[in-house]
Design a protein around this motif. Structure first.
Motif, PDB file in Angstrom:
ATOM      1  N   MET A   1       0.951  -0.596  -0.201  1.00  0.00           N
ATOM      2  CA  MET A   1       0.072   0.406   0.127  1.00  0.00           C
ATOM      3  C   MET A   1       1.162   1.054  -0.221  1.00  0.00           C
ATOM      4  SD  MET A   1      -2.432   1.020   2.634  1.00  0.00           S
ATOM      5  CE  MET A   1      -3.725  -0.406   2.448  1.00  0.00           C
ATOM      6  N   VAL A   2       0.439   2.434  -0.409  1.00  0.00           N
ATOM      7  CA  VAL A   2       0.299   3.518  -0.616  1.00  0.00           C
ATOM      8  C   VAL A   2       0.474   4.939   0.571  1.00  0.00           C
ATOM      9  CG1 VAL A   2       0.431   4.533  -1.999  1.00  0.00           C
ATOM     10  CG2 VAL A   2       2.596   5.324  -2.273  1.00  0.00           C
ATOM     11  N   THR A   3       0.782   5.257   1.036  1.00  0.00           N
ATOM     12  CA  THR A   3       0.433   6.541   2.127  1.00  0.00           C
ATOM     13  C   THR A   3       1.072   7.567   1.076  1.00  0.00           C
ATOM     14  OG1 THR A   3       1.116   6.004   3.836  1.00  0.00           O
ATOM     15  CG2 THR A   3      -0.769   4.445   3.229  1.00  0.00           C
ATOM     16  N   ASN A   4       0.373   8.700   1.703  1.00  0.00           N
ATOM     17  CA  ASN A   4       0.762  10.412   1.764  1.00  0.00           C
ATOM     18  C   ASN A   4      -0.061  11.114   3.098  1.00  0.00           C
ATOM     19  OD1 ASN A   4       1.942  12.458   1.300  1.00  0.00           O
ATOM     20  ND2 ASN A   4       1.289  12.239  -0.714  1.00  0.00           N
ATOM     21  N   VAL A   5       0.612  11.962   3.647  1.00  0.00           N
ATOM     22  CA  VAL A   5       0.012  12.554   4.832  1.00  0.00           C
ATOM     23  C   VAL A   5       0.243  13.503   5.177  1.00  0.00           C
ATOM     24  CG1 VAL A   5       1.734  11.573   6.746  1.00  0.00           C
ATOM     25  CG2 VAL A   5      -0.201  11.914   7.347  1.00  0.00           C
ATOM     26  N   THR A   6      -0.775  14.660   6.151  1.00  0.00           N
ATOM     27  CA  THR A   6      -0.142  16.170   6.108  1.00  0.00           C
ATOM     28  C   THR A   6      -0.465  16.831   7.577  1.00  0.00           C
ATOM     29  OG1 THR A   6       0.505  16.578   4.318  1.00  0.00           O
ATOM     30  CG2 THR A   6       0.253  18.717   5.426  1.00  0.00           C
ATOM     31  N   ALA A   7      -0.161  17.407   7.905  1.00  0.00           N
ATOM     32  CA  ALA A   7      -1.032  17.374   9.491  1.00  0.00           C
ATOM     33  C   ALA A   7      -0.770  19.345   9.389  1.00  0.00           C
ATOM     34  CB  ALA A   7      -0.245  17.191  10.399  1.00  0.00           C
ATOM     35  N   TYR A   8      -2.405  19.423  10.107  1.00  0.00           N
ATOM     36  CA  TYR A   8      -2.894  21.100  10.101  1.00  0.00           C
ATOM     37  C   TYR A   8      -3.493  21.467  10.831  1.00  0.00           C
ATOM     38  CZ  TYR A   8      -2.313  19.738   4.942  1.00  0.00           C
ATOM     39  OH  TYR A   8      -2.329  19.772   3.434  1.00  0.00           O
ATOM     40  N   ILE A   9      -3.356  22.439  10.932  1.00  0.00           N
ATOM     41  CA  ILE A   9      -3.924  23.073  12.091  1.00  0.00           C
ATOM     42  C   ILE A   9      -5.582  23.557  11.545  1.00  0.00           C
ATOM     43  CG2 ILE A   9      -4.164  24.715  14.240  1.00  0.00           C
ATOM     44  CD1 ILE A   9      -1.620  24.715  14.229  1.00  0.00           C
ATOM     45  N   PRO A  10      -6.931  23.129  12.014  1.00  0.00           N
ATOM     46  CA  PRO A  10      -7.861  23.860  10.958  1.00  0.00           C
ATOM     47  C   PRO A  10      -8.671  24.828  11.855  1.00  0.00           C
ATOM     48  CG  PRO A  10      -8.505  22.325  12.797  1.00  0.00           C
ATOM     49  CD  PRO A  10      -7.085  21.849  12.990  1.00  0.00           C
ATOM     50  N   ARG A  11      -9.138  25.200  10.543  1.00  0.00           N
ATOM     51  CA  ARG A  11      -9.349  26.803  10.695  1.00  0.00           C
ATOM     52  C   ARG A  11     -11.016  26.918  10.002  1.00  0.00           C
ATOM     53  NH1 ARG A  11      -5.209  31.935   9.104  1.00  0.00           N
ATOM     54  NH2 ARG A  11      -5.686  30.164   6.754  1.00  0.00           N
ATOM     55  N   PRO A  12     -11.808  27.606  11.377  1.00  0.00           N
ATOM     56  CA  PRO A  12     -13.738  27.680  10.567  1.00  0.00           C
ATOM     57  C   PRO A  12     -13.631  27.999   9.743  1.00  0.00           C
ATOM     58  CG  PRO A  12     -13.420  27.703  12.861  1.00  0.00           C
ATOM     59  CD  PRO A  12     -11.762  27.883  12.834  1.00  0.00           C
ATOM     60  N   TYR A  13     -14.054  28.025   8.447  1.00  0.00           N
ATOM     61  CA  TYR A  13     -14.216  29.170   7.390  1.00  0.00           C
ATOM     62  C   TYR A  13     -13.182  30.062   6.742  1.00  0.00           C
ATOM     63  CZ  TYR A  13     -18.833  28.459   9.336  1.00  0.00           C
ATOM     64  OH  TYR A  13     -19.638  28.319   9.902  1.00  0.00           O
ATOM     65  N   MET A  14     -11.567  29.166   6.882  1.00  0.00           N
ATOM     66  CA  MET A  14     -10.548  29.316   6.620  1.00  0.00           C
ATOM     67  C   MET A  14      -9.745  28.391   6.320  1.00  0.00           C
ATOM     68  SD  MET A  14      -9.806  32.633   9.051  1.00  0.00           S
ATOM     69  CE  MET A  14      -8.031  33.290   7.629  1.00  0.00           C
ATOM     70  N   THR A  15      -8.695  28.531   5.382  1.00  0.00           N
ATOM     71  CA  THR A  15      -7.641  27.671   4.623  1.00  0.00           C
ATOM     72  C   THR A  15      -6.605  26.841   6.259  1.00  0.00           C
ATOM     73  OG1 THR A  15      -7.215  28.675   2.554  1.00  0.00           O
ATOM     74  CG2 THR A  15      -5.409  26.407   3.228  1.00  0.00           C
ATOM     75  N   PRO A  16      -6.767  25.850   5.832  1.00  0.00           N
ATOM     76  CA  PRO A  16      -6.541  25.061   7.477  1.00  0.00           C
ATOM     77  C   PRO A  16      -4.206  25.827   7.808  1.00  0.00           C
ATOM     78  CG  PRO A  16      -7.488  23.598   6.134  1.00  0.00           C
ATOM     79  CD  PRO A  16      -7.713  24.173   5.779  1.00  0.00           C
ATOM     80  N   VAL A  17      -4.267  24.964   8.469  1.00  0.00           N
ATOM     81  CA  VAL A  17      -1.985  25.981   8.887  1.00  0.00           C
ATOM     82  C   VAL A  17      -1.931  25.270   8.897  1.00  0.00           C
ATOM     83  CG1 VAL A  17      -0.807  27.211   9.880  1.00  0.00           C
ATOM     84  CG2 VAL A  17      -3.250  27.802   9.307  1.00  0.00           C
TER      85      VAL A  17
END
Length: 383
Positions: free
Chosen positions: A16-32
């Motif tokens: 299997m292949v995977t790809n992952v990124t961690a974000y800080i969610p922001r309401p109604y805005m692009t995650p950081v």
């Protein structure tokens, strides 16, 4: 929040292949993006007596991670930091496509089932562009078209929170495009001409639940397409713009939503993941729900727990070639491999045995009738 993508290797259920990124969610805005973590790293996993993993160096991503095995299982396609990459599994040969000066970034990519094309969605300000490429050293552009010119209203906002996806039909002749703002339409690859729009199916406004809830039926060349609205599963014929099947998706909570949809490789099952941490298995012919895999009742180490009052969103479903396992990638950062109900028919058992003994790229060389070869390789056999 984690954004995870996963896919079983074609014809090989042990990788299997995977790809992952961690974000800080922001309401109604692009995650950081969390800067102190490696973003968009591609990993290959090997299942056996011991779980093995290989980390691909220099595979950072500046967008929501997306990774695909090529259908021939010899290469991997992924979106990097401002570039599109095709890399052999030995990592010795890499083809790269840089974004143009007008393109802000690549948002999604998908290889065609016949290995001859790549569909890419790029963003220009609030507009999206579909490009068809030939995967070689120069990444030749075969066609381009602005999405809003083919589907009115297919544009983003200044908040950049929209997600878009595309999928090829099994015969590699059509491309379906979707968005989180409820739109789904299909274009012909040759000339990139509009062919179908879900708005033509319903008298009232019916919107796609999100960008991940559609898939082509692999038993047909291109005509049958399944998708989910807010609380229903629909199957339609895109050639006649007619609705073939419509069933209500089971949810205990009336406000629960639908996260993801995928056919198995044989086209005998439609998996629908809901926001209640459940994956329902439907019969694509009569719409009956065959069984459910419930993430809420698994063991503590393997189950899906409530986070801030809701279950993690299931971002991707991937069936193994035999259909006996289903991988789900979710926003809690986990990829879970589920045991599905196997197809115990003699015909399917013979197919799996042959594919265990003969490499997929050698099956076509066997002295067998064309219909039998199509069955072994899950090629579409119906119009």
């Amino acid at each position: 929040m984690w954004w995870v993508d996963c896919q079983f290797m074609p014809y090989n259920d042990s990788e299997m292949v995977t790809n992952v990124t961690a974000y800080i969610p922001r309401p109604y805005m692009t995650p950081v993006v969390i800067s102190n973590l490696v973003q968009g790293m591609v990993c290959t996993w090997r299942f056996g007596e011991n779980l093995g993993v290989s980390f691909w160096r220099n595979t950072r991503s500046a967008t929501l991670p997306k990774v695909d095995y090529y259908p021939d299982a010899k290469r991997i396609l992924y979106i990097g930091s401002g570039q599109l990459h095709i890399t052999d599994l030995d990592r010795k040969t890499t083809f790269t496509k840089d974004k143009s000066s007008l393109q802000q970034n690549f948002r999604f990519c998908a290889p065609s089932p016949n290995n001859l094309y790549i569909a890419v969605i790029a963003r220009h300000s609030t507009q999206f562009e579909l490009t068809v490429l030939k995967p070689d050293v120069i990444m030749l552009t075969l066609g381009q078209a602005m999405c809003h010119m083919m589907c009115k209203g297919f544009v983003g906002t200044r908040r950049y929170t929209e997600q878009v996806e595309c999928k090829w039909s099994p015969d590699s002749a059509y491309i379906a495009l979707s968005s989180t703002f409820g739109m789904l339409f299909v274009v012909q690859r040759r000339g990139i001409k509009p062919h179908f729009n879900i708005r033509n199916l319903f008298k009232s406004d019916v919107e796609l639940a999100n960008a991940r809830v559609f898939d082509f039926d692999p038993r047909y060349r291109h005509s049958m397409l399944a998708f989910c609205s807010q609380n229903h599963l629909h199957v339609c014929n895109i050639d006649t713009s007619s609705l073939v099947l419509e069933v209500s998706v089971h949810c205990d909570d009336p406000v629960a939503g639908i996260d993801c949809l995928s056919y198995n490789k044989a086209g005998t099952v439609i998996a629908v993941a809901t926001s209640e941490a459940c994956i329902h298995m439907y019969d694509p012919d009569d719409g009956c729900m065959m069984y459910t895999m419930d993430g809420r009742v698994q063991s503590q180490s393997k189950g899906m727990d409530l986070i801030n009052g809701s279950y993690p969103t299931i971002l991707r479903l991937s069936f193994s070639h035999t259909g006996e396992q289903v991988a789900s990638a979710s926003t809690d950062g986990f990829v879970r491999v589920w045991q599905a109900r196997p197809d115990m028919s003699l015909q399917n058992s013979c197919r799996n045995t042959i594919l265990q003994l003969v490499a997929a790229n050698k099956v076509q060389l066997l002295p067998l009738p064309s219909k039998l070869l199509a069955y072994l390789l899950h090629w579409p056999s119906s119009d």
